[in-house]
Design an enzyme around this catalytic site. Structure first.
Site, PDB file in Angstrom:
ATOM      1  N   LYS A  52      -3.230  18.683 -40.555  1.00 40.81           N
ATOM      2  CA  LYS A  52      -2.572  19.124 -41.789  1.00 40.81           C
ATOM      3  C   LYS A  52      -1.758  17.987 -42.403  1.00 40.81           C
ATOM      4  CE  LYS A  52      -2.672  23.879 -40.224  1.00 40.81           C
ATOM      5  NZ  LYS A  52      -2.025  24.986 -39.530  1.00 40.81           N
ATOM      6  N   GLN A  96       3.711  26.531 -37.175  1.00 43.03           N
ATOM      7  CA  GLN A  96       2.423  26.546 -36.469  1.00 43.03           C
ATOM      8  C   GLN A  96       2.441  27.626 -35.388  1.00 43.03           C
ATOM      9  OE1 GLN A  96      -0.368  24.624 -37.246  1.00 43.03           O
ATOM     10  NE2 GLN A  96      -1.393  25.974 -35.806  1.00 43.03           N
ATOM     11  N   ASP A 119       1.905  29.803 -46.056  1.00 40.94           N
ATOM     12  CA  ASP A 119       0.936  30.479 -45.192  1.00 40.94           C
ATOM     13  C   ASP A 119       0.742  31.939 -45.615  1.00 40.94           C
ATOM     14  OD1 ASP A 119      -0.431  29.045 -43.306  1.00 40.94           O
ATOM     15  OD2 ASP A 119       1.181  29.106 -41.811  1.00 40.94           O
TER      16      ASP A 119
END
Ligand code: NAD
Length: 295
Positions: A52, A96, A119
Site C-alpha cells: 500500500k 491493517q 477503508d
C-alpha cells in the site's frame, strides 16, 4: 471460452486518474496523505502494508506508517488513532487488520474519524452505504463494481448473486449494487454458508461474485451460459515450489461456460489496491474543499 477481465489493466487506468487528481490537488497546495497502522506480527499484513505504501508513492500520495508492538496496551493504539485523526497532513487512516488479539477491533475501527475512514469500515460509512448515500465504500466491493462497469457488464436490472456475506466484501457489495444509479440497480441475492442450494442461485444469475474463501467452490456446472464471473477468493494451496494462489471459482470449468471471468491473481486484487488510492484522494479533496472532476 470466456473473455478474461483484466483487473491489472483497469487498476492501471484508475491509478493514472488518481495521479492526475493528485496533481490537481498539489496545484491547490494539498498533498494527500495516507497513514497505515500495523499492530500485528502477521507477515502477510506486513506485506500488504508495504504494498500500500508503494502504491501511494507511485501516484504521489504521501504515506506514513505507524507500527505498534503487539504487546503494547490498547490505549496506545487508541492514542495513535486520535493523533492521526487530529493531524492535518493525514487524509486517510488505514488500520491493517487483523489487529493483534488483545485489541478490541470494532472499537478501534469506530475510533477512526469517519471523514478519514478510507477503508469504509466505520459504522457511519456503513450506514451511509446502506441508506443509499455512500461516502467511503470498502475498497474490494468498490473495485468489483468498477471492474464490472469497465468490462461493459450491464448491471441495472441484472440478476447478481453474491456468494459470501462478510462485512468486508459480500454485504457492502450487495448494498452497492442494490443502490440506485449507474453501475447499480441490480436484483441482488446474497448466498452464504447456510444457503440450501447454492447452485440453484448461481445457475440463474447474470453475474456471480464469489467471496467465500473456499477454493474452487463454484464450478462451471453451477453457472449459466453468458454469465459474468467475478472471483474474489485468494487461497494459497500447495507447498514449496508447488505453492500457488487459486480463487473461489474453478477457473477451467467456469471459463467454458461464462462469457467473462476474472483471473486469480490479476482480477479483483489489483482493483482493491487501486480503490484505496482513489478513496484517499477523494478524502483529501473533500477535506480541502477542492472539486475533483468525477468520471
Ligand atoms: P469471510 O471468511 O469473512 O467470509 C466468507 C463468506 O463466505 C461467509 O459469509 C460465509 O458464509 C460464506 N461461505 C463460506 N463457505 C461457503 C459455502 N460453502 N457456500 C456459500 N457461502 C459460503 O471472507 P471474506 O473476507 O469475505 O473473503 C472471502 C475471500 O475473498 C477470501 O478468500 C479472501 O482472501 C478473499 N479476499 C480477496 C480480496 C481481494 O482484494 N482480492 C479482498 C478481500 C478478501
Amino acid at each position: 471460452r470466456a473473455d478474461v477481465i483484466d483487473g491489472e489493466a483497469v487498476a492501471a487506468q484508475v491509478r493514472e486518474t488518481v495521479a492526475g487528481a493528485v496533481e490537481r490537488l498539489e496545484a491547490e497546495g494539498v498533498t494527500p496523505g495516507l497513514a497505515t497502522v500495523l499492530m500485528s506480527d502477521d507477515p502477510a499484513s506486513e506485506t500488504y502494508v508495504r504494498m500500500k505504501q508503494r502504491d501511494c508513492a507511485d501516484v504521489g500520495i504521501e504515506s506514513r506508517h505507524v507500527e505498534l508492538d503487539t504487546d503494547a496496551p490498547q490505549s496506545e493504539l487508541f492514542e495513535t488513532i486520535d493523533d492521526l485523526n487530529d493531524d492535518p497532513a493525514i487524509d486517510g487512516i488505514l488500520i491493517q487488520r487483523p489487529l493483534t488479539e488483545s485489541v478490541d477491533e470494532p472499537t478501534a475501527l469506530r475510533r477512526v474519524d469517519p471523514e478519514k475512514d478510507v477503508d469504509g469500515f466505520h459504522p457511519e460509512n456503513v450506514g451511509r452505504l446502506v441508506t443509499g448515500d455512500p461516502r467511503f465504500v470498502p475498497c474490494t466491493p468498490l473495485g468489483i463494481q468498477r471492474l464490472l462497469v469497465e468490462a461493459g457488464v450491464e448491471i441495472p436490472g441484472s440478476d447478481v448473486v453474491v456468494v459470501g456475506r462478510s462485512e468486508l466484501v459480500g454485504k457492502p457489495l450487495a448494498n452497492l449494487l442494490l443502490n440506485r444509479g449507474d453501475g447499480a440497480d441490480a436484483t441482488v441475492t446474497v448466498c452464504h454458508s447456510k444457503t440450501d442450494d447454492l447452485a440453484a442461485h448461481t445457475s440463474r444469475a447474470d453475474v456471480v461474485v464469489v467471496a467465500a474463501g473456499v477454493p474452487e467452490l463454484v464450478t462451471g456446472e453451477m453457472l449459466s451460459a453468458g454469465s459474468t464471473v467475478i472471483d474474489v477468493g485468494i487461497n494459497a494451496v500447495g507447498e514449496g515450489d508447488d505453492r500457488e494462489l487459486i480463487g473461489d471459482v474453478e477457473y477451467e470449468s467456469a471459463s467454458q461456460v461464462a462469457d467473462a471471468i476474472t483471473p486469480v491473481p490479476g482480477g479483483v486484487g489489483p482493483m482493491t489496491r487501486a480503490m484505496l488510492l482513489e478513496n484517499t484522494v477523494q478524502a483529501a479533496a473533500r477535506r480541502a474543499g477542492v472539486e475533483l472532476e468525477t468520471e
